[in-house]
Structure formats: C-alpha cells, structure tokens
Design a protein around this motif. Sequence first.
Motif, PDB file in Angstrom:
ATOM      1  N   LEU A 114       0.829  -1.211   0.000  1.00 27.03           N
ATOM      2  CA  LEU A 114       0.000   0.000   0.000  1.00 27.03           C
ATOM      3  C   LEU A 114       0.859   1.255   0.000  1.00 27.03           C
ATOM      4  N   GLU A 220      -5.692   1.614   5.598  1.00 24.92           N
ATOM      5  CA  GLU A 220      -6.772   1.058   4.785  1.00 24.92           C
ATOM      6  C   GLU A 220      -8.050   1.859   4.961  1.00 24.92           C
ATOM      7  N   TRP A 223      -7.843   5.060   2.961  1.00 25.24           N
ATOM      8  CA  TRP A 223      -7.389   4.901   1.569  1.00 25.24           C
ATOM      9  C   TRP A 223      -8.281   5.644   0.563  1.00 25.24           C
TER      10      TRP A 223
END
Length: 524
Positions: A114, A220, A223
């Motif tokens: 990521l 996350e 994101w």
Amino acid sequence: MFDDNPPSNAPEWSVSDLAGALKRTLEDAFGHVRLRGEISGYRGQHSSGHAYFSLKDQNARIDAVIWKGTFSRLRFKPEEGMEVIATGRITTFPGKSTYQIVIESLEPAGAGALMALLEERRRKLLAEGLFEASRKRRLPYLPSVVGVVTSPTGAVIRDILHRLEDRFPRHVLVWPVRVQGDTCAAEVSAAIRGFNALQPGGPIPRPDVLIVARGGGSIEDLWGFNEEVVVRAAAESAIPLVAAVGHETDWTLIDHAADMRAPTPTGAAEMVVPVRVELMTAINDLARRHVESMLRVVDRRRSDLRSAARALPTPDALLAQKRQKLDLAAAKLGPALSRNARVHEAQLRALSDQLARFSPTARLAAMRARLDAVAQRPHHAVTRSLLLRRENLRQIERRLVVSRDNLLRAERTRLAQANDVTHRLAERLAPAFHRQIVRKADRLEAVSKLFDSLNYKSVLARGFALVRDASGQPLHSASDVTEGRALVLEFADGKADATGGKGGVRAKAAKPKTPTGEGQGALF
C-alpha cells in the motif's frame, strides 16, 4: 495377416465434452481460492469493460480476468507490477485449453505494498503539478457559508459544528458521504464537485470555503482519500478547500492537493473562522485608536490654522501697492491718449495723399483709352473662328454618313449568314429529336419487360404462393412456422388465412385478391 493396432474399448470423447469435464473437475476441486502474486500484462479495461492480465511469481503464472460488473466495485484497481492478493474461483477457458482465475475481490499484499502504491501515485500526481504551492489559495477571512464533506453520523461533524459555534457561528452546509469503504472516493469527489456546481445567489447558498473531514484510522480506512478521483476533485475545486483527514500524524494525498491542511477536524474549524470575541475586541480597539488619532489631527490642524492666520498680512497692506500702481497709471493715461491721437492723424493724412494719386476716376480714364485701341479686333476673330468650326462640322458629317452606310451593309450581311445557319440547324434538329424519342421508347419497353420478369406476382401466376405472418412480414424458412402461428397465404388470385401445425399448414377461408406489392417472401 494380423492388425498391429487392435481395437480399444476406451470410450471416445469429443473435444467439447472433454473440455466440459475438465472444467467441472477443476471448479469442483478448488472452488474459491486466494492467490498472492504480481500483476503482469495489465493494459487497462478492454472495450467491453472487462480486464485481462496475469498473476505471476518467480516460478509460475496464471491468467486472470475481472468482469465489468466486478471491476466497478473494486476498492483497489489493478496496476502493472503491483503485488496483490486476489480472491476468486478457478475455471477453464475451452477456447484456448487454458485455466484461469475469475477475480471477485482484490487487495494489495500488505501495508508495504500500500505504501509503495501510495508513493507511486504521489509521484505521478506531483509530476502533473497538482501539488504545486502556486495553485493554493488563501482562505477567506470570514466566510458567510461553510461547506462540510463528512459522515453525518460521526463525531467529526459534531466537533466541527461545536467549534464553529464557539468561535464564530456561521451558516453550515453538510454534504453527507461515506468516509471509508468502496464508495468513499466516488462520494467525496462528487460532493466536492457538487458544492462547486452551486451557483452564487441560487436557492442553495454557495459555500465560501470547504472542509473535507474524517477521524483517524488505519491506512486502509483512510485509503479512499488517496484515490486519484478525490485528489483531482480537490485540485480542481474553485472554492478554497481545507483537508482534515485523520489525526495530526496521518497524511493522505488530498492533504497535498488541498489549499490548507488541518491536523484535526477541530483544527479545520479553527482555521476557517476567527474568534468572534477577539475580532470584536480588535475592532473596538481600532475604533478607539481611530477616534483618538482623528482628535489629534483636528487639534494639530486647528493650531496650524491659528499660526497661519497670525502670519497673514492685513487687507490694507495687501491692497496698498496695487492702489499706488493704479494712481500712477491714471496719471499717465491722458498724455498717452493725446500722443496716440496725433500719431493716427498723421497716418490718415498720408493715406489720403496716396488715394488722391490713385483715384478711381484716373484709372477709369486709362482703361477706356485701352479699350478704344482694341476696337473691332475681337469681332473679326470670332467671325473667323465660327467659319472654321462650320467647315470642320461639314467634313465630320460627310465621314459619319460614309461610316453609317458601311456599318449597315456589314450588319445586313451578318444577319443573312445567321439566318442561313438557323435554317440549317432547324432542318437537322427535327430528325435528331425523332431519333431520341424512338430510343427512349425502346428503353422504356425493355425496362417494363424486365420489371414484369422480376415481379414476384409473375411467379405467383405460375402456381406459387407467398407466406406471411399475421403482421404481414414474409417468412423465408419452414423453421419460422410454429405450432398454432397465424399465417396468410397469397396466391395469384387472392389470399387465404392459415394456421401452422406439426403436420403442415391448415388453410382457412380465402380472402379476395388485393393488390399488394410490398416485400417478397418465401414462394411455395
């Protein structure tokens, strides 16, 4: 003689049967799987909307496909070289005798992936100039309307409203969005563009400043604020935008594109409005200082006026010098007028003497003497000029008569020649016109015969029939006739209704013949 290849009792398979059996076996044995690998050969979505690529590691590779409907729901879009974990089902593609995975969900392989993806996307947007400091604008000092893009149910909106109420109450418009999940990026970008689409002075007031806010969370969870669509919407916003996503240590790409970054949503509220009490105190202090400075200016100007008044001379002192000059000028005026009159008198006398020498009587006498000397010479000259002009006119008349006769003879000759040409053309035109009519008539007759030979009614006259359905559309194949279907049979002398069946066609009562020429169908 013995056969070298004795017959085998193994069953024979068709290629399609074998491919179907392998497909069922593979899908039953594996079902849903999770694969970790690197995306290879990704070129974006196909024109159909599907995406085709491969997943590979150091030893093997497998084909992968993402259907159009699944692709639009993916939280993370595939990118070339990205290491991902794909969840889907294993199946085969009989057209190529290969197996593949149909991906249903996709996620990066760990936080390291990521961060690598985030850094690559940051460099791409930075190269496009979306993070340039020259593009950022200053926030309005005291906005009338504040637009907030956040979740309407979280603590963030309550913190922002509470802080605005404490500092300086303003009109607040909230655009509710999801701040995490698959639809987060699309909803946030739509909210930013929606606020910018509001017209000034419309029924819904246009915000003077925007706040995009969310509480803290993992990478996350945040994101959605790293997606390109959100960053581009923030960079394109014509309204100054403050990004307040996460805690002070959390950074997302929207923070780089926004005009201002706040460490927390509460900090964003503090940035967009001043403290009302402090503002009122500052205004009162400025008003007091303004009044005091004005009083000081008035006192100083009054003192300057008094000093200037003391320095000014009296009216008598100002007029004394002018009055003395006027007395001197009045004393000099009488003698000057006398001298001026004597000068003009002398000039008038000199002009009178000049006029006597050049009197009109003397000049008229001189002119009369010159006229008598000329006498009859102009009359004789005019007479000679008229005689010469008359002779010239006679010569021109004779030349014009000769030219006119020549021109008339030439014109008569040209008209006679044109008349002969016209008669000859008329004699040739009548036969040519007759031949053209004959050729056109022959061609029309040939076309008429060709039409009769190609007309489908000529075929009906030979014993065939035209089959149409109930709507009048012709049927071209026996497979089009189904059980119980209404039909119309057209013969040369009329039409008949019929019904399709397994044994053939069952006719009903005949219809009278009607002239129909539309379309051609199957002839029986």
